[in-house]
Design a protein around this motif. Structure first.
Motif, PDB file in Angstrom:
ATOM      1  N   UNK A  11       0.829  -1.210   0.000  1.00  0.00           N
ATOM      2  CA  UNK A  11       0.000   0.000   0.000  1.00  0.00           C
ATOM      3  C   UNK A  11       0.861   1.257   0.000  1.00  0.00           C
ATOM      4  N   UNK A  12       1.914   1.252   0.821  1.00  0.00           N
ATOM      5  CA  UNK A  12       2.788   2.422   0.909  1.00  0.00           C
ATOM      6  C   UNK A  12       3.525   2.680  -0.388  1.00  0.00           C
ATOM      7  N   UNK A  13       4.006   1.613  -1.025  1.00  0.00           N
ATOM      8  CA  UNK A  13       4.751   1.765  -2.270  1.00  0.00           C
ATOM      9  C   UNK A  13       3.855   2.283  -3.393  1.00  0.00           C
ATOM     10  N   UNK A  14       2.665   1.722  -3.509  1.00  0.00           N
ATOM     11  CA  UNK A  14       1.748   2.156  -4.561  1.00  0.00           C
ATOM     12  C   UNK A  14       1.286   3.596  -4.324  1.00  0.00           C
ATOM     13  N   UNK A  15       1.029   3.939  -3.066  1.00  0.00           N
ATOM     14  CA  UNK A  15       0.596   5.301  -2.744  1.00  0.00           C
ATOM     15  C   UNK A  15       1.670   6.322  -3.088  1.00  0.00           C
ATOM     16  N   UNK A  16       2.935   5.922  -3.026  1.00  0.00           N
ATOM     17  CA  UNK A  16       4.042   6.828  -3.336  1.00  0.00           C
ATOM     18  C   UNK A  16       4.321   6.897  -4.835  1.00  0.00           C
ATOM     19  N   UNK A  17       3.576   6.112  -5.607  1.00  0.00           N
ATOM     20  CA  UNK A  17       3.757   6.134  -7.055  1.00  0.00           C
ATOM     21  C   UNK A  17       4.852   5.212  -7.557  1.00  0.00           C
ATOM     22  N   UNK A  18       5.231   4.229  -6.749  1.00  0.00           N
ATOM     23  CA  UNK A  18       6.262   3.269  -7.141  1.00  0.00           C
ATOM     24  C   UNK A  18       5.638   2.062  -7.843  1.00  0.00           C
ATOM     25  N   UNK A  19       6.368   1.498  -8.804  1.00  0.00           N
ATOM     26  CA  UNK A  19       5.951   0.242  -9.427  1.00  0.00           C
ATOM     27  C   UNK A  19       6.197  -0.889  -8.423  1.00  0.00           C
ATOM     28  N   UNK A  20       5.363  -1.920  -8.480  1.00  0.00           N
ATOM     29  CA  UNK A  20       5.434  -2.976  -7.468  1.00  0.00           C
ATOM     30  C   UNK A  20       5.440  -4.361  -8.111  1.00  0.00           C
ATOM     31  N   UNK A  21       6.291  -5.227  -7.553  1.00  0.00           N
ATOM     32  CA  UNK A  21       6.280  -6.655  -7.827  1.00  0.00           C
ATOM     33  C   UNK A  21       6.341  -7.379  -6.500  1.00  0.00           C
ATOM     34  N   UNK A  22       6.154  -8.697  -6.488  1.00  0.00           N
ATOM     35  CA  UNK A  22       6.198  -9.437  -5.222  1.00  0.00           C
ATOM     36  C   UNK A  22       6.996 -10.728  -5.396  1.00  0.00           C
ATOM     37  N   UNK A  23       7.375 -11.302  -4.255  1.00  0.00           N
ATOM     38  CA  UNK A  23       8.040 -12.599  -4.282  1.00  0.00           C
ATOM     39  C   UNK A  23       7.558 -13.423  -3.102  1.00  0.00           C
ATOM     40  N   UNK A  24       7.665 -14.745  -3.266  1.00  0.00           N
ATOM     41  CA  UNK A  24       7.242 -15.667  -2.220  1.00  0.00           C
ATOM     42  C   UNK A  24       8.394 -16.590  -1.884  1.00  0.00           C
ATOM     43  N   UNK A  25       8.681 -16.718  -0.586  1.00  0.00           N
ATOM     44  CA  UNK A  25       9.773 -17.559  -0.089  1.00  0.00           C
ATOM     45  C   UNK A  25       9.277 -19.002  -0.005  1.00  0.00           C
ATOM     46  N   UNK A  26       9.604 -19.789  -1.020  1.00  0.00           N
ATOM     47  CA  UNK A  26       9.050 -21.137  -1.153  1.00  0.00           C
ATOM     48  C   UNK A  26       9.857 -22.190  -0.408  1.00  0.00           C
ATOM     49  N   UNK A  27       9.133 -23.189   0.093  1.00  0.00           N
ATOM     50  CA  UNK A  27       9.773 -24.424   0.553  1.00  0.00           C
ATOM     51  C   UNK A  27       8.890 -25.601   0.155  1.00  0.00           C
ATOM     52  N   UNK A  28       8.280 -25.465  -1.020  1.00  0.00           N
ATOM     53  CA  UNK A  28       7.445 -26.546  -1.548  1.00  0.00           C
ATOM     54  C   UNK A  28       8.307 -27.764  -1.851  1.00  0.00           C
ATOM     55  N   UNK A  29       7.723 -28.937  -1.664  1.00  0.00           N
ATOM     56  CA  UNK A  29       8.468 -30.166  -1.951  1.00  0.00           C
ATOM     57  C   UNK A  29       7.853 -30.956  -3.115  1.00  0.00           C
ATOM     58  N   UNK A  30       6.769 -30.419  -3.690  1.00  0.00           N
ATOM     59  CA  UNK A  30       6.161 -31.054  -4.860  1.00  0.00           C
ATOM     60  C   UNK A  30       5.350 -30.017  -5.634  1.00  0.00           C
ATOM     61  N   UNK A  31       4.844 -30.417  -6.787  1.00  0.00           N
ATOM     62  CA  UNK A  31       4.119 -29.477  -7.645  1.00  0.00           C
ATOM     63  C   UNK A  31       2.793 -29.039  -7.026  1.00  0.00           C
ATOM     64  N   UNK A  32       2.159 -29.893  -6.270  1.00  0.00           N
ATOM     65  CA  UNK A  32       0.893 -29.530  -5.639  1.00  0.00           C
ATOM     66  C   UNK A  32       1.106 -28.374  -4.655  1.00  0.00           C
ATOM     67  N   UNK A  33       2.172 -28.458  -3.861  1.00  0.00           N
ATOM     68  CA  UNK A  33       2.464 -27.371  -2.923  1.00  0.00           C
ATOM     69  C   UNK A  33       2.887 -26.102  -3.661  1.00  0.00           C
ATOM     70  N   UNK A  34       3.595 -26.255  -4.783  1.00  0.00           N
ATOM     71  CA  UNK A  34       4.007 -25.086  -5.567  1.00  0.00           C
ATOM     72  C   UNK A  34       2.785 -24.356  -6.115  1.00  0.00           C
ATOM     73  N   UNK A  35       1.823 -25.084  -6.608  1.00  0.00           N
ATOM     74  CA  UNK A  35       0.600 -24.470  -7.112  1.00  0.00           C
ATOM     75  C   UNK A  35      -0.184 -23.815  -5.973  1.00  0.00           C
ATOM     76  N   UNK A  36      -0.151 -24.438  -4.817  1.00  0.00           N
ATOM     77  CA  UNK A  36      -0.810 -23.862  -3.639  1.00  0.00           C
ATOM     78  C   UNK A  36      -0.173 -22.525  -3.264  1.00  0.00           C
ATOM     79  N   UNK A  37       1.149 -22.454  -3.343  1.00  0.00           N
ATOM     80  CA  UNK A  37       1.849 -21.200  -3.041  1.00  0.00           C
ATOM     81  C   UNK A  37       1.497 -20.110  -4.051  1.00  0.00           C
TER      82      UNK A  37
END
Length: 368
Positions: free
Chosen positions: A212-238
């Motif tokens: 919210x703070x970044x967008x309100x300041x007019x910054x472009x935004x991307x995200x990342x997720x710290x994964x520890x999936x051990x199979x494709x089902x968990x990866x899709x869940x993430x």
């Protein structure tokens, strides 16, 4: 009659004597000629030997040598060169160690390999010549006083965007000040999956506040997720978890999966192989891509040489982490996190600085 016969007999004897004398003279003459020939031949041979000896002396004096002498000199030169080379390597290594540390020194000495330190040893990974390479050199970058790297290379088409990577560890952030300091975009941690027995999905404590703070300041935004999936089902869940979190926001920069395998024996990912990671990454990124966003893979150098195969590196944009003033990753990349100790107005403590080679603020860049 008898008198004539006697005279004839006497003449025959004289004739025979004359012939014998002539024959003996011829034989003597031939013998003499042969002896003279031998003497002349011997003298000529002596002259030739002396000439050859003189010629060899001249050749040796001018720097030419016999085969045996040449072989001896080659062996001596090889031994001397090996000794000099070893001494040169030692001196170079000593200088590199003194100014850069052991790992950096080893990397300088082996430019055709990717070298990582893991579990107390150095591991060498040959660079694949079939992969697309970037052309950046160390002199293409200049570090500012706050740790920011600026591109000063000759390619005018390279116009990197300056970004930061934020999470709960950065605490309260004044994004207005961050924007005024020249930051173009922010990669916000959406959350993580527990890496031990508790494998639940957890939203980052500061995710909503940061985005919210970044967008309100007019910054472009991307995200990342710290994964520890051990199979494709968990990866899709993430991936679905992240998509649900970002649904209310305008996210133009990539949605990345973080792959940083743990060496802890208690980590649930400890037994994963490269093929397992490839399937996990592909499952996550496919979900993100199907939802209309740009997927990306984040990892450090160890991740990229041991866990993320080259096929994945070619299929999805690469975001790698390596602290330094040049990218220690030989292949084409999209983002580079080059320091975790940068100073930026608006953030207390060290900030994670990112260089992005793609301008994702253009909506066309997010299209497939």
């Amino acid at each position: 009659m008898k008198k004539n016969d006697h005279q004839n007999s006497k003449m025959v004897r004289k004739t025979k004597d004359i012939i014998s004398i002539i024959f003996l003279s011829l034989v003597s003459l031939l013998a003499l000629t042969f002896c003279i020939g031998l003497l002349l031949s011997n003298a000529d041979l002596r002259r030739r030997i002396e000439a050859k000896t003189s010629e060899l002396d001249a050749i040796e004096n001018e720097g030419y040598y016999t085969t045996a002498r040449a072989e001896q000199m080659v062996e001596s030169a090889v031994a001397e060169t090996q000794s000099e080379t070893l001494e040169s390597v030692r001196n170079t290594f000593k200088e590199e160690l003194g100014s850069k540390g052991s790992l950096s020194a080893i990397r300088e000495l082996f430019p055709d390999d990717l070298i990582v330190a893991s579990n107390g040893e150095y591991r060498f990974y040959p660079i694949d010549e079939n992969m697309d390479r970037h052309m950046f050199k160390a002199e293409d970058f200049r570090e500012s006083s706050n740790g920011k790297l600026d591109y000063i290379g000759p390619d005018e088409s390279v116009q990197p965007k300056f970004g930061i990577m934020v999470s709960r560890y950065n605490g309260e952030i004044n994004f207005e000040n961050v924007k005024s300091a020249g930051v173009d975009f922010v990669m916000v941690r959406a959350g993580l999956r527990g890496s031990s027995e508790d494998a639940s999905l957890v939203e980052d404590d500061f995710f909503r506040q940061d985005i919210n703070g970044a967008l309100a300041a007019g910054l472009q935004v991307g995200v990342y997720f710290d994964s520890s999936a051990i199979n494709t089902m968990e990866a899709e869940e993430e991936a679905e978890f992240v998509l649900s979190l970002i649904a209310p926001y305008e996210v133009t920069y990539p949605i990345a999966i973080m792959i940083e395998a743990s060496d802890s024996p208690d980590s649930r990912t400890i037994n994963l192989e490269t093929d397992d990671y490839s399937k996990i990454i592909d499952a996550y990124c496919s979900k993100i891509q199907d939802a209309g966003y740009k997927p990306m893979v984040y990892g450090n150098i160890l991740s990229y040489v041991e866990y993320i195969d080259l096929g994945i590196q070619q299929k999805y944009p690469v975001w790698f982490s390596f602290s330094g003033d040049r990218p220690y990753y030989p292949y084409s990349f999209d983002m580079w996190e080059y320091t975790r100790n940068g100073y930026i107005y608006g953030i207390n403590g060290g900030a994670n600085f990112i260089m992005c080679l793609t301008d994702y603020s253009n909506s066309e860049e997010t299209d497939d």
